[in-house]
Enzyme design. Sequence first.
Site, PDB file in Angstrom:
ATOM      1  N   HIS A   1       0.881  -1.277   0.083  1.00  0.00           N
ATOM      2  CA  HIS A   1      -0.087  -0.003  -0.068  1.00  0.00           C
ATOM      3  C   HIS A   1       0.769   1.212   0.062  1.00  0.00           C
ATOM      4  O   HIS A   1       0.444   2.183  -0.070  1.00  0.00           O
ATOM      5  CB  HIS A   1      -0.918   0.257   1.290  1.00  0.00           C
TER       6      HIS A   1
ATOM      7  N   ASP B   1       0.515  -7.708   1.899  1.00  0.00           N
ATOM      8  CA  ASP B   1       0.558  -6.488   1.600  1.00  0.00           C
ATOM      9  C   ASP B   1       2.395  -6.160   1.662  1.00  0.00           C
ATOM     10  O   ASP B   1       3.031  -5.360   2.569  1.00  0.00           O
ATOM     11  CB  ASP B   1       0.261  -5.740   2.751  1.00  0.00           C
TER      12      ASP B   1
ATOM     13  N   SER C   1       4.811   2.521   7.981  1.00  0.00           N
ATOM     14  CA  SER C   1       4.331   1.240   7.217  1.00  0.00           C
ATOM     15  C   SER C   1       5.448   1.047   6.151  1.00  0.00           C
ATOM     16  O   SER C   1       6.209   1.663   5.665  1.00  0.00           O
ATOM     17  CB  SER C   1       2.986   1.567   6.262  1.00  0.00           C
TER      18      SER C   1
END
Length: 498
Positions: free
Chosen positions: A226, A256, A340
């Site tokens: 993402h 992910d 992230s």
Amino acid sequence: MDEKEKNLNENSENESTPKREVEETLHTKDSSQPVQETPIVEGVTPEGEKFAGATEDAAEASSTNAFFEEASNKEPEPARPAPGPRRPNAAGGAIPPNRVNNGGGGSGNQPPKRNKHLLGYFLTALIGVIIGGLIIFFVAWDNGDNADTTSNSNNKPTKVEKVSVNTTSDVTKAVDKVQDAVVSVLNYQSSSSLDGTTSSEKEASSGSGVIYKKANGKAYIVTNNHVVADANKLEVTFTNGKKSEAKLLGTDEWNDLAVLEIDDKNVSTVAAFGDSDSLKLGEPAIAIGSPLGTEFSGSVTQGIISGLNRAVPVDTNGDGTEDWEADVIQTDAAINPGNSGGALINIEGQVIGINSMKISMENVEGISFAIPSNTVEPIIEQLETKGEVERPSLGVSLRDVDTIPETQQKNILKLPDSVDYGAMVQQVVSGSAADKAGLKQYDVIVELNGEKVTNSMTLRKILYGNDVKIGDKVKVKYYRDGKEQSTDIKLEAAKTTT
């Protein structure tokens, strides 16, 4: 009367006569009468009478002192004799400091003794105060010019220095090993002008990444899918501020993950992976990344391992429906937007997870998740070499039974009352493994490889798990037209994008 007593009386009478003459002289203010001066005593009495033998200056000073005592309406209190040796009289005897009795006569009786050195005490005290003040002034002035010194018990100055503490702990050592391997990842996307005539690339989002490999002039970075989604250009910023353009090698939307390739000229440190299967609840966990962008790059937060083997539902395609369950590590180390793709490390400085997400709710605090390193390693190896992850595939599209109205479950699917779960086949890909095994539209799969299938998410978890591989045959149990059936399917490879 013996000879000694006779001499003593004669001396007493001789002394009293001049003292009375002095008193009369002071009362009549007649300065023409001579004053007998002796070195025996000095000053005047508190009543203003001059002591016998006092000098004029001493008498004037003592009269001033007596004036102030009288002005204060206080009876002068008897004072103790002044310490020290007594002065000799003219005959060689020691005479104490006393005054003549006003009721006098020649009796020789001595009144109570009074201190005749009041002015001397006052002057001495005044001088002492002045000297003390000067000492305090010069000491304070000296301390002001020497602020970095102090006196010890021996009055020896001791220099005071600022202390710089070089603190080293297991946490700082762990961070030192990997911090330069954690970078910021910038996602640039096309942006059109208001009139639509021109377009440019602007930073749309940012995240973090971990350099895990360096070889043949290239370096490889793992980050989240993402973080790089929909990017027209990717750029990496190092801890020293230098930048490098990055190439996207591949992504895995289910876990992910994504892998980037850069030139290794600015790479100084490569992170090492640890064993996430050996983690214990409560052991230290340290998160490193760039929360809220490059301004806070290299931020370090510390926590513990709060949970293992957590299954967290994920909406991978953004349609509002959870279609995947991520197996993750739970930690209370602070992970914020921008973290992230960053590293979750253990106390040895090894990467045990890639930070991926957190629960962000009003009443929730300190619940963050990372993809385990043992899940990451085989996936990024495939992304690096193949650009994709090969997984087993049935070749069907699915829909959860619990999202289908009950009337349709009865009328179209004809499911028995005891079956209100499963994954319904919406479409079968021609030539796929499911097509070859005879599966059709509206079949409801309730079991795969001996495990219960409650929805499409659990089917994927079984299919993408470690228990089955491409080429394996698995048994599928399903309902068709209300009847339970089963078949064997030989699993084929599928790309991560399908």
